[in-house]
Design an enzyme around this catalytic site. Structure first.
Site: not given
Ligand code: PLP
Length: 429
Positions: A15, A143, A244, A273
């Site tokens: 980003y 997200y 998630d 992660k």
């Protein structure tokens, strides 16, 4: 061209802009909770490299797992071949996760794990002769990753949906979960969500949610009762539940999996992660036997996905070592000490005039400012103060490695307290 100029002119970072790039700091070494920068500074890492490095950097046991596997073989294709590191890992994942889950798909990143979960849910209903159930229901402020299907369930505002309007799946968004974790529950918080299930369940394949903590969509922590009602509504309305846990998994919230705050057993679970302790890119999508069997007996006869680097042996080997470390460690105690220190040192920052809210759960501490940060300036100040903290928008947050000590964590929190007093670290309204 020196490193810094080459990086600035030729390398995309997450980003960032190629015409107005923020500086990137070059790391030359990392050990424990400390990053050594090429400029000579040492900074305490408050981010765990985005939730991943739970045991700290350069860990001897993880290094050893990687070198041992490298000496055997670094990679083989997973089509038609299998290996011990993958078998060990999948066994462990099935053992550790809620008992509803018994089949494992090894994916190569969190976003792919979410794509896989979404494809599974669509294939599931297709195989059942209900192909019209092909949309997703989710909540605002979520997200789930940056690929297209994952993006289509991210918060429509901070996910910039209008940019991709022509191609994004059109999904349904219920209001963000409420009340906050620790506030008083009342059933009225369910009204809006329940209406979505009533109105749309005949088109909905799955409901996807981050259990208990919404991460990159706003760092919000919500009441476990909300999650348990989500699971109930899914069952009642024949909608699959996708949890998630890419950010929350492996102890971050104080439970091994955040689903356990509400004793929820999802149909599909995404992990990523922290799975390799931050060593390599690896993720996993687990599903129930019902989901796996139904898909396999459907028209396609198989699940339609298979990445080149699926089940990479190096990644599986280091994930096994990381999970062993986690299970052998006193992670509950470590996470709870971090939470206590957030309570005593970080939560009081709520009284600062620049702060709108502070909150914490497990090894996650958040300071929400009233104004957005000035990224270039605040990053520079944090480095000068000897810490690595990467805020976004109004959110300055910490999710340190579980092995961080009290003095290191105090230094991180003090650095936040310091920048709160500096006008140029924030944008004016
Ligand atoms: C980070 C994250 C993802 C995406 O994972 P990547 O590895 O960045 O693709 C998906 N869901 C949640 C909850 C995440 O925090």
């Amino acid at each position: 061209m020196n490193n810094s100029d080459f990086d600035k002119n030729h390398i995309w970072h997450p980003y960032t802009s190629m015409t107005n790039p923020l500086p990137s700091y070059e790391v030359i070494k990392a050990k424990g909770c400390t990053l050594s920068l090429a400029s000579g500074e040492q900074v305490i890492d408050g981010m765990s490299s985005w939730w991943a490095v739970i045991h700290g950097y350069n860990h001897p046991a993880l290094n050893q797992a990687l070198t041992e596997q490298t000496d055997k073989f670094a990679h083989v294709m997973f089509g038609g071949l299998t290996h011990q590191p993958a078998i060990n890992l999948c066994q462990k994942l099935i053992e550790l996760t809620p008992s509803s889950l018994s089949q494992v798909f090894l994916a190569d990143s969190g976003s792919v794990a979410v794509e896989v979960a979404i494809k599974m849910s669509i294939q599931y209903w297709h195989a059942k002769g209900r192909a019209n159930k092909s949309k997703l229901l989710t909540v605002r402020n979520g997200y789930h990753g940056d690929t297209f299907a994952a993006m289509s369930v991210c918060d429509p505002v901070n996910g910039m949906h209008q940019l991709f309007e022509q191609v994004l799946m059109k999904n349904h968004f219920a209001p963000a979960p409420s009340p906050a974790f620790g506030e008083t529950w009342s059933d009225s918080h369910l009204d809006a969500l329940e209406q979505y299930f009533v109105d749309y369940s005949d088109q909905i394949a799955a409901f996807i949610i981050e259990p208990i903590v919404q991460g990159a969509g706003g760092m919000r922590m919500y009441h476990p009762e909300f999650l348990s009602h989500c699971a109930r509504l899914c069952k009642q309305h024949q909608v699959l539940l996708i949890a998630d846990e890419i950010a929350t998994g492996f102890g971050r919230t104080g439970r091994l999996f955040a689903c356990q705050w509400a004793d929820v057993e999802p149909d599909i679970l995404c992990l990523g992660k922290a799975i390799t302790g931050g060593y390599m890119s690896l993720a996993a999508t687990l599903c129930s036997e019902d989901v796996a069997k139904t898909i396999s007996q459907g028209e396609a006869g198989c699940f339609m996905h298979g990445p080149t680097f699926m089940g990479n042996p190096l990644a599986c080997a280091v994930a096994n070592a990381s999970l062993d470390l986690l299970q052998q460690s006193d992670w509950q105690q470590q996470v709870s000490s971090i939470e206590q220190q957030f309570n005593t040192e970080l939560m009081p920052l709520a009284d600062h005039p620049r702060v709108a809210d502070t909150r914490c759960l497990g090894a996650i501490g958040v300071v929400e400012a009233k104004q957005a940060v000035n990224m270039a300036r605040i990053q520079q100040r944090f480095v000068e103060l000897g810490v690595w903290i990467r805020p976004f928008g109004k959110l300055i947050y910490l999710m340190p490695p579980y092995v961080i000590d009290q003095a290191e964590l105090s230094k991180l929190i003090k650095a936040i307290a310091t920048v709160l007093n500096e006008d140029d670290c924030f944008l004016s309204e």
